[in-house]
Design a protein around this motif. Structure first.
Motif, mmCIF file in Angstrom:
data_model
loop_
_atom_site.group_PDB
_atom_site.id
_atom_site.type_symbol
_atom_site.label_atom_id
_atom_site.label_comp_id
_atom_site.label_asym_id
_atom_site.label_seq_id
_atom_site.Cartn_x
_atom_site.Cartn_y
_atom_site.Cartn_z
ATOM 1 N N ASN A 1 0.296 4.322 6.553
ATOM 2 C CA ASN A 1 -0.404 3.209 5.911
ATOM 3 C C ASN A 1 -0.598 2.043 6.867
ATOM 4 O O ASN A 1 -1.588 1.313 6.761
ATOM 5 C CB ASN A 1 0.372 2.757 4.666
ATOM 6 C CG ASN A 1 0.209 3.724 3.507
ATOM 7 O OD1 ASN A 1 -0.887 4.119 3.174
ATOM 8 N ND2 ASN A 1 1.310 4.131 2.908
ATOM 9 N N LYS B 1 0.827 -1.202 0.000
ATOM 10 C CA LYS B 1 0.000 0.000 0.000
ATOM 11 C C LYS B 1 0.867 1.260 0.000
ATOM 12 O O LYS B 1 0.434 2.330 -0.460
ATOM 13 C CB LYS B 1 -0.916 0.002 1.223
ATOM 14 C CG LYS B 1 -1.978 1.097 1.206
ATOM 15 C CD LYS B 1 -2.921 0.958 2.367
ATOM 16 C CE LYS B 1 -4.007 2.030 2.329
ATOM 17 N NZ LYS B 1 -4.834 1.950 1.116
ATOM 18 N N SER B 2 2.108 1.133 0.499
ATOM 19 C CA SER B 2 2.993 2.293 0.597
ATOM 20 C C SER B 2 3.775 2.546 -0.680
ATOM 21 O O SER B 2 4.474 3.558 -0.771
ATOM 22 C CB SER B 2 3.982 2.098 1.761
ATOM 23 O OG SER B 2 3.314 1.923 2.985
#
Length: 288
Positions: free
Chosen positions: A256, A127-128
Motif C-alpha cells: 500500500n 489504506k492497509s
C-alpha cells in the motif's frame, strides 16, 4: 473576511506558529503528569484559545461547514478542541473525569498533521486497514488452532484435584521449572491463556523457557507428550507466526505504501502538465 482567512490559513509562518504551539502543548501535557500548577493551567488555556482561533480561521477559509468537515483531519482537530472545553466539574464519577483527561491528552496527536511524510504514513495505514483486517482473521485462525492443540497436549494437572505421588511430582516441577513469572497460571491451562502464551511466544519472550518447562513436565510424567513433539510444536509456531504471518502484515503495508507513492507521483505529474504559465517562452518569441 474569507479571503483573509484563506491567506492566513495557507501562510507558511502561520503553519509554523501552529506547529510550535502544538509542540509546546505536547510538552506541557507531559509536565502535567507530574502535578497541576496554576501557571501551566493558564498557559494551556491560552494554547486552547489559539487552537480555537485556528479552527475558526480554517472553517471560514473553507467557505461552509460541509467543505470543512469533509477533511478527516479537520474533524479530528475539531473534536479535540470541543472536548477541551468540557469542564470536569460536570462529572461526579472519577472514572468519567479520567476518560475526559485521557481524551484531552490526544491533542498530542495533532503533531501527526505537521509533516507531509507523517500524513503519508497515516494514509498508508488507513489504506492497509482492510488488508490488515483479513490478515488478522487469518492469524487468529492459526492462533486458535495452535491454542487448542496446546491445551490438549500440554495442560498441567490442577494441583487442587490431585494428591499423592502426582501432587509430589507437580510440586517438584514448580520447584525446578516454575511458571515464568511464578505468579502466572499454567501457560496452557485454558484456551484464553494458551492464546496469550502463543502471542508471548510470537514476541520472542521466554518461548524457549516454555519448551524447557514442558520437557521437564514430560520427564516427570505430568504431560504425556514426547520431547520431540514439544520442541516441534513451539518451533513450528514460532516460525509460522514470527516469519510468515507477520511478514504478510508487513507485505500488505509495503504494498500500500508503494501504491500511495505511485498515486502521489501521478498527481504531481498531472499538476505539472496542467500548469499554465502566464507567458511561456514560445509565446514571448511570438510577441517579439
Amino acid at each position: 473576511m474569507r479571503d483573509f482567512c484563506r491567506r492566513l490559513a495557507q501562510a507558511h509562518w502561520f503553519e509554523i506558529f501552529i506547529v510550535i504551539v502544538i509542540v509546546a502543548n505536547s510538552v506541557f501535557i507531559g509536565i502535567e503528569t507530574y502535578g497541576q500548577h496554576p501557571t501551566i493551567e493558564f498557559i494551556q488555556t491560552i494554547i486552547l484559545g489559539i487552537f480555537t482561533f485556528e479552527i475558526i480561521v480554517r472553517m471560514i477559509a473553507a467557505g461552509n461547514f460541509r467543505d470543512f468537515f469533509k477533511s478527516a483531519w479537520n474533524n479530528f482537530d475539531f473534536f479535540l478542541v470541543v472536548i477541551s472545553y468540557i469542564p470536569e466539574s460536570l462529572f461526579e464519577n472519577s472514572s468519567s473525569v479520567m476518560v475526559l483527561r485521557v481524551l484531552r491528552v490526544f491533542r498530542v496527536l495533532r503533531l501527526l498533521r505537521t509533516s507531509g511524510e507523517i500524513k503519508l504514513i497515516i494514509s498508508v495505514l488507513v489504506k492497509s486497514f482492510s488488508a490488515l483486517f483479513y490478515n488478522g482473521i487469518f492469524f487468529f485462525i492459526f492462533m486458535y488452532l495452535f491454542a487448542i492443540m496446546g491445551v490438549s497436549l500440554f495442560r498441567l494437572p490442577d494441583p487442587q484435584t490431585i494428591s499423592g505421588d502426582e501432587l509430589a511430582r507437580y510440586e517438584q516441577l514448580m520447584r525446578e521449572a516454575p511458571h515464568a513469572p511464578e505468579i502466572s497460571p499454567d501457560p496452557y491451562g485454558t484456551l484464553g491463556e494458551a492464546m496469550f502464551t502463543l502471542f508471548r511466544a510470537l514476541t520472542g519472550e521466554d518461548w524457549t523457557d516454555l519448551r524447557y518447562n514442558l520437557v521437564r513436565a514430560s520427564q516427570l510424567g505430568l504431560v504425556h507428550v514426547s520431547t520431540l513433539a514439544i520442541t516441534a510444536f513451539h518451533v513450528v509456531w514460532f516460525i509460522l507466526s514470527a516469519f510468515l504471518l507477520l511478514n504478510l502484515v508487513v507485505g500488505a503495508i509495503v504494498n500500500n505504501y508503494q501504491i500511495i507513492m505511485e498515486q502521489t507521483r501521478k498527481k504531481e505529474e498531472e499538476a505539472l502538465r496542467n500548469y499554465d504559465p502566464v507567458l511561456p517562452d514560445k509565446d514571448w518569441n511570438k510577441v517579439n
